[in-house]
Write an enzyme that holds these catalytic residues in place. Structure first.
Site, PDB file in Angstrom:
ATOM      1  CE  LYS A  14      18.840  42.232  32.439  1.00  0.00           C
ATOM      2  NZ  LYS A  14      19.775  42.871  31.514  1.00  0.00           N
ATOM      3  NE  ARG A  89      16.240  46.843  27.434  1.00  0.00           N
ATOM      4  CZ  ARG A  89      17.370  46.922  28.119  1.00  0.00           C
ATOM      5  NH1 ARG A  89      18.364  46.099  27.855  1.00  0.00           N
ATOM      6  NH2 ARG A  89      17.500  47.782  29.084  1.00  0.00           N
ATOM      7  NE  ARG A 128      21.790  48.476  38.627  1.00  0.00           N
ATOM      8  CZ  ARG A 128      21.047  47.912  37.686  1.00  0.00           C
ATOM      9  NH1 ARG A 128      21.059  46.607  37.515  1.00  0.00           N
ATOM     10  NH2 ARG A 128      20.293  48.658  36.905  1.00  0.00           N
ATOM     11  NE  ARG A 161      22.855  51.353  34.602  1.00  0.00           N
ATOM     12  CZ  ARG A 161      22.179  50.359  34.029  1.00  0.00           C
ATOM     13  NH1 ARG A 161      22.598  49.123  34.152  1.00  0.00           N
ATOM     14  NH2 ARG A 161      21.101  50.613  33.321  1.00  0.00           N
ATOM     15  NE  ARG A 172      16.922  51.481  33.573  1.00  0.00           N
ATOM     16  CZ  ARG A 172      17.708  51.320  34.643  1.00  0.00           C
ATOM     17  NH1 ARG A 172      17.805  52.265  35.553  1.00  0.00           N
ATOM     18  NH2 ARG A 172      18.384  50.213  34.788  1.00  0.00           N
TER      19      ARG A 172
HETATM   20  P1  AMP Z   1      20.786  47.985  30.602  1.00  0.00           P
HETATM   21  O1  AMP Z   1      22.197  48.122  31.031  1.00  0.00           O
HETATM   22  O2  AMP Z   1      20.509  46.690  29.890  1.00  0.00           O
HETATM   23  O3  AMP Z   1      19.795  48.257  31.706  1.00  0.00           O
HETATM   24  O4  AMP Z   1      20.528  49.119  29.488  1.00  0.00           O
HETATM   25  C1  AMP Z   1      20.613  50.495  29.812  1.00  0.00           C
HETATM   26  C2  AMP Z   1      19.950  51.326  28.735  1.00  0.00           C
HETATM   27  O5  AMP Z   1      20.602  51.098  27.463  1.00  0.00           O
HETATM   28  C3  AMP Z   1      18.477  51.012  28.463  1.00  0.00           C
HETATM   29  O6  AMP Z   1      17.591  51.690  29.358  1.00  0.00           O
HETATM   30  C4  AMP Z   1      18.328  51.507  27.025  1.00  0.00           C
HETATM   31  O7  AMP Z   1      18.241  52.914  26.981  1.00  0.00           O
HETATM   32  C5  AMP Z   1      19.668  51.111  26.391  1.00  0.00           C
HETATM   33  N1  AMP Z   1      19.607  49.765  25.792  1.00  0.00           N
HETATM   34  C6  AMP Z   1      20.262  48.653  26.210  1.00  0.00           C
HETATM   35  N2  AMP Z   1      19.967  47.593  25.427  1.00  0.00           N
HETATM   36  C7  AMP Z   1      19.104  48.057  24.485  1.00  0.00           C
HETATM   37  C8  AMP Z   1      18.402  47.461  23.395  1.00  0.00           C
HETATM   38  N3  AMP Z   1      18.526  46.158  23.115  1.00  0.00           N
HETATM   39  N4  AMP Z   1      17.606  48.247  22.640  1.00  0.00           N
HETATM   40  C9  AMP Z   1      17.443  49.550  22.901  1.00  0.00           C
HETATM   41  N5  AMP Z   1      18.044  50.183  23.923  1.00  0.00           N
HETATM   42  C10 AMP Z   1      18.867  49.449  24.715  1.00  0.00           C
END
Ligand code: AMP
Length: 214
Positions: A14, A89, A128, A161, A172
Site C-alpha cells: 500500500k 481504520r 520491509r 520499522r 497488526r
Molecule cells: P501504518 O503505517 O499505517 O501501518 O500504521 C502504523 C501504526 O500507526 C498502526 O499499527 C497504529 O498503531 C497507528 N495508526 C496508523 N493509522 C491509524 C489510525 N487511523 N487509527 C489508529 N491508529 C493508527
C-alpha cells in the site's frame, strides 16, 4: 476523481503504491502512520501519546487520530485531491470521517483496495525496510534498493520499522482483519480492488487506468 483512500493489510504494498500515486498525480499523501512516526521522532505531545499503541501494534485512540486527519484535510493543498492512507481504520473512524467530510464539504471519489493473501504478508512485512528521512519503502527481496541498505532517493541508511517484527505483525494482521477489512463493504460503491501480488509497476498501471488522467 482524485479524492481517494488507499486500503490494504500491512505488507500489501500500500505504501509503495501510495508513493507512486501521489508523485504521478501531484497530490498530498496523508498517511496517519507516517504522521505518527514523525511525531514520535520529534517527541511531540501526539508522538508521546501514540508511541505505546504503535509499538504494540494497536490502534491509537480516535480522538488523537481524527484530530490530526481533520487538521491536515482542511489544508488548502488538499482542495484538488489527496490520498489518505491508513485512515479510517475501523467502522467508528469511518463514521467520524463521514461527518468530517460533510463539514469540510468534500466528496470522496475512490477507495483503492490492495489485496494480498494472508500467508504472504508476514514475509513481506519482515523484509520491509524504510528510509527514515524521506519515508520511501523497500523490501530486501521484492523491492531492493540499488545499493544494499541505502535509500535510492536520498542516500540515507535504511531501517526496519520497530513494529515490523514477528510478534507485532500477527497482532497488526488480526487488527486489520477484524477492524479494517469490514470497511471494504462499508465503501462498496467506491471500492476498486487490485491484486497486490504482482510487479509494482503492473499494479500501478492498473490503478492509473481507474484514476484516469493527471
Ligand atoms: P501504518 O503505517 O499505517 O501501518 O500504521 C502504523 C501504526 O500507526 C498502526 O499499527 C497504529 O498503531 C497507528 N495508526 C496508523 N493509522 C491509524 C489510525 N487511523 N487509527 C489508529 N491508529 C493508527
Amino acid at each position: 476523481m482524485k479524492k481517494m483512500l488507499i486500503m490494504g493489510p500491512p505488507g500489501a504494498g500500500k505504501g509503495t503504491q501510495a508513493e507512486y500515486i501521489v508523485k504521478y498525480y501531484n497530490i498530498p499523501h496523508i498517511s496517519t502512520g507516517d504522521m505518527f512516526r514523525a511525531a514520535i521522532a520529534n517527541k511531540t505531545e501526539v508522538g508521546l501519546l501514540a508511541k505505546k499503541y504503535i509499538d504494540a501494534g494497536n490502534l491509537v485512540p480516535d480522538e488523537v487520530t481524527v484530530g490530526i486527519v481533520k487538521e491536515r484535510l482542511a489544508n488548502p493543498d488538499c482542495k484538488n485531491g489527496f490520498l489518505l492512507d491508513g485512515f479510517p481504520r475501523d467502522l467508528k473512524q469511518a463514521e467520524m470521517f463521514a461527518v468530517m467530510l460533510k463539514e469540510l464539504g468534500i466528496d470522496l471519489d475512490l477507495v483503492i483496495n490492495i489485496h494480498v493473501d494472508n500467508e504472504k504478508l508476514i514475509n513481506r512485512i519482515i523484509g520491509r525496510r524504510i528510509c527514515p528521512e524521506c519515508g520511501r519503502t523497500f523490501h530486501i527481496k521484492y523491492n531492493k534498493p540499488l545499493k544494499d541498505g541505502i535509500c535510492d532517493d536520498c542516500g540515507s541508511s535504511l531501517i526496519q520499522r520497530k513494529d515490523d517484527n514477528v510478534e507485532t505483525v500477527s497482532n497488526r494482521l488480526d487488527v486489520y482483519q477484524s477492524k479494517t477489512e469490514p470497511l471494504i463493504n462499508y465503501y462498496k460503491d467506491l471500492v476498486v480492488t487490485f491484486d497486490g501480488d504482482r510487479d509494482v509497476d503492473v499494479i500501478f498501471n492498473d490503478i492509473k487506468k481507474v484514476i484516469g488522467d493527471k
